[in-house]
Design a protein around this motif. Structure first.
Motif, PDB file in Angstrom:
ATOM      1  N   THR A   1       0.839  -1.195   0.000  1.00  0.00           N
ATOM      2  CA  THR A   1       0.000   0.000   0.000  1.00  0.00           C
ATOM      3  C   THR A   1       0.874   1.245   0.000  1.00  0.00           C
ATOM      4  O   THR A   1       1.851   1.324   0.751  1.00  0.00           O
ATOM      5  CB  THR A   1      -0.921   0.014   1.234  1.00  0.00           C
ATOM      6  N   TRP A   2       0.515   2.195  -0.840  1.00  0.00           N
ATOM      7  CA  TRP A   2       1.263   3.457  -0.969  1.00  0.00           C
ATOM      8  C   TRP A   2       0.298   4.623  -0.815  1.00  0.00           C
ATOM      9  O   TRP A   2      -0.827   4.589  -1.322  1.00  0.00           O
ATOM     10  CB  TRP A   2       1.942   3.518  -2.331  1.00  0.00           C
TER      11      TRP A   2
ATOM     12  N   LEU B   1      -9.478   0.539 -10.911  1.00  0.00           N
ATOM     13  CA  LEU B   1      -9.114  -0.839 -10.594  1.00  0.00           C
ATOM     14  C   LEU B   1      -8.675  -1.536 -11.884  1.00  0.00           C
ATOM     15  O   LEU B   1      -9.461  -1.674 -12.821  1.00  0.00           O
ATOM     16  CB  LEU B   1     -10.296  -1.587  -9.977  1.00  0.00           C
ATOM     17  N   THR B   2      -7.412  -1.969 -11.921  1.00  0.00           N
ATOM     18  CA  THR B   2      -6.865  -2.694 -13.070  1.00  0.00           C
ATOM     19  C   THR B   2      -6.464  -4.081 -12.600  1.00  0.00           C
ATOM     20  O   THR B   2      -5.725  -4.212 -11.616  1.00  0.00           O
ATOM     21  CB  THR B   2      -5.640  -1.962 -13.650  1.00  0.00           C
TER      22      THR B   2
ATOM     23  N   ARG C   1      -4.375  -3.794  -9.206  1.00  0.00           N
ATOM     24  CA  ARG C   1      -3.896  -2.475  -8.777  1.00  0.00           C
ATOM     25  C   ARG C   1      -5.102  -1.560  -8.597  1.00  0.00           C
ATOM     26  O   ARG C   1      -5.827  -1.277  -9.548  1.00  0.00           O
ATOM     27  CB  ARG C   1      -2.933  -1.894  -9.810  1.00  0.00           C
ATOM     28  N   MET C   2      -5.314  -1.137  -7.363  1.00  0.00           N
ATOM     29  CA  MET C   2      -6.399  -0.225  -7.034  1.00  0.00           C
ATOM     30  C   MET C   2      -5.809   1.141  -6.712  1.00  0.00           C
ATOM     31  O   MET C   2      -5.050   1.288  -5.750  1.00  0.00           O
ATOM     32  CB  MET C   2      -7.203  -0.742  -5.842  1.00  0.00           C
TER      33      MET C   2
ATOM     34  N   VAL D   1      -2.555   3.815  -3.425  1.00  0.00           N
ATOM     35  CA  VAL D   1      -2.493   2.689  -4.361  1.00  0.00           C
ATOM     36  C   VAL D   1      -2.332   1.400  -3.569  1.00  0.00           C
ATOM     37  O   VAL D   1      -1.515   1.328  -2.646  1.00  0.00           O
ATOM     38  CB  VAL D   1      -1.321   2.841  -5.358  1.00  0.00           C
ATOM     39  N   LEU D   2      -3.127   0.379  -3.930  1.00  0.00           N
ATOM     40  CA  LEU D   2      -2.963  -0.981  -3.431  1.00  0.00           C
ATOM     41  C   LEU D   2      -2.491  -1.830  -4.605  1.00  0.00           C
ATOM     42  O   LEU D   2      -3.259  -2.097  -5.531  1.00  0.00           O
ATOM     43  CB  LEU D   2      -4.277  -1.542  -2.879  1.00  0.00           C
ATOM     44  N   ASP D   3      -1.236  -2.244  -4.573  1.00  0.00           N
ATOM     45  CA  ASP D   3      -0.634  -2.986  -5.681  1.00  0.00           C
ATOM     46  C   ASP D   3      -0.435  -4.436  -5.250  1.00  0.00           C
ATOM     47  O   ASP D   3       0.182  -4.698  -4.207  1.00  0.00           O
ATOM     48  CB  ASP D   3       0.704  -2.355  -6.067  1.00  0.00           C
TER      49      ASP D   3
END
Length: 356
Positions: A181-182, A236-237, A218-219, A191-193
């Motif tokens: 999480t960034w 959301l990808t 990736r959110m 960002v949640l990667d």
């Protein structure tokens, strides 16, 4: 003779070490599966199996890298073009405040990645993320979950094991992935990667599930005003390979509908958090602490650079002053020498006149 024996000994040790490294993952997988089949009825085995699977795992080697997280700094540009992403994305689905796109992935198989973009006006960015991050709460609102748990955690990094239901007669799918999480310095973007971990790194602990090797998610979110106020945009990808021999058009329909359906569930769960005042586990808190560390490091570096620059300017100024003083001293010495020479000449002239 001694040197030859010593070299042979070292060669054997290196060969043993390489053989151990090559077979360690295979041995670990077999040991975990054998133990699972032997102690299947023991509830305590689950924790032991997870602990055994994490042996040798580090976020430094298998987590989301710092270089990849550094790309999050471009969130503002990503949101600027979120409704018209271009670059091969085609619109698939549209409803109020939500768009769904897909883009084909290069390769021999017909695989796609999907993107959902939208806005919620009645929840805050914090609750939107917390509804996803609190895995205990997620078990309550996500009906597709068989089990989901944090296996290992370190700062803003998490190793998660997730088993998801699949339509009958297919077996459940097991996802093991790292998540990081960034949060931006102004706390406007987050960002949640997530990315899958291979079975060679983290073996499966059950033969009744199908392991998914390829999975990314990736959110990205953007707050309308601040972290606590209502209003959030999201992107959301995601992409995954279900490891199933099902018609591709059926799978594409499932994934296409799955993203919007999941987001509607998250939205409903976030509203429940705010209306009930429920306390949830927030993984973003550690990301915020990490953000504060980044800010402190940047400020410290800037202060050090300013101090260094100031010292260099002072040194340069002192050198210039010293050079100026030297230049002023040289003409004075020249004048004194000329004056003494003139005095000597005058004295000689007087003496000559007296002699004459």
């Amino acid at each position: 003779m001694l040197n030859r024996n010593w070299s042979s000994f070292l060669f054997k040790q290196v060969a043993l070490y390489r053989n151990f490294r090559q077979n360690w993952s295979r041995f670990k997988t077999k040991a975990v599966l054998y133990s699972y089949s032997f102690y299947r009825g023991d509830r305590r085995f689950g924790k032991f199996a997870l602990a055994a699977s994490t042996a040798g795992f580090t976020f430094r080697d298998h987590g989301i890298s710092d270089d990849r997280i550094a790309e999050c700094e471009n969130c503002e540009e990503e949101f600027a073009h979120r409704k018209t992403p271009g670059k091969g994305w085609e619109l698939l689905y549209e409803e109020k405040d939500m768009l769904a796109f897909r883009r084909r992935i290069d390769g021999p198989y017909e695989m796609y990645e999907y993107k959902c973009v939208g806005t919620y006006y009645d929840i805050s960015p914090r609750t939107f993320l917390d509804a996803q991050n609190d895995l205990k709460y997620r078990k309550e609102w996500d009906d597709n979950i068989v089990t989901i748990e944090v296996v290992k955690e370190e700062n803003e990094n998490e190793l998660i094991r997730w088993v998801s239901k699949f339509p009958y007669p297919m077996y459940p799918r097991e996802y093991v992935y790292v998540r990081r999480t960034w949060v931006s310095e102004d706390e406007k973007y987050a960002v949640l990667d997530s990315e899958s971990v291979q079975p060679e790194v983290f073996p499966s602990i059950s033969e009744s599930n199908v392991r998914v090797r390829s999975y990314t998610s990736r959110m990205s979110i953007r707050a309308h005003s601040n972290w606590e106020s209502h209003g959030v945009d999201y992107i959301l990808t995601y992409c995954d390979n279900p490891e199933a021999n099902i018609p591709r058009y059926v799978y594409n329909w499932m994934v296409n509908k799955g993203g919007p359906y999941f987001l509607r569930q998250v939205h409903k769960a976030a509203r429940e958090i705010e209306s009930s005042g429920r306390e949830v586990r927030s993984a973003t808190e550690k990301a915020l602490l990490r953000k504060n560390d980044r800010v402190l490091q940047r400020q410290t570096k800037e202060n050090e650079e300013k101090e260094k620059k100031r010292n260099e300017e002072e040194t340069k100024l002192n050198n210039q002053e010293n050079e100026g003083e030297k230049k002023l001293e040289k003409p004075q010495k020249a004048r004194s020498t000329t004056a003494s020479t003139s005095f000597v000449l005058q004295s000689e002239q007087v003496n000559y006149q007296r002699t004459a």
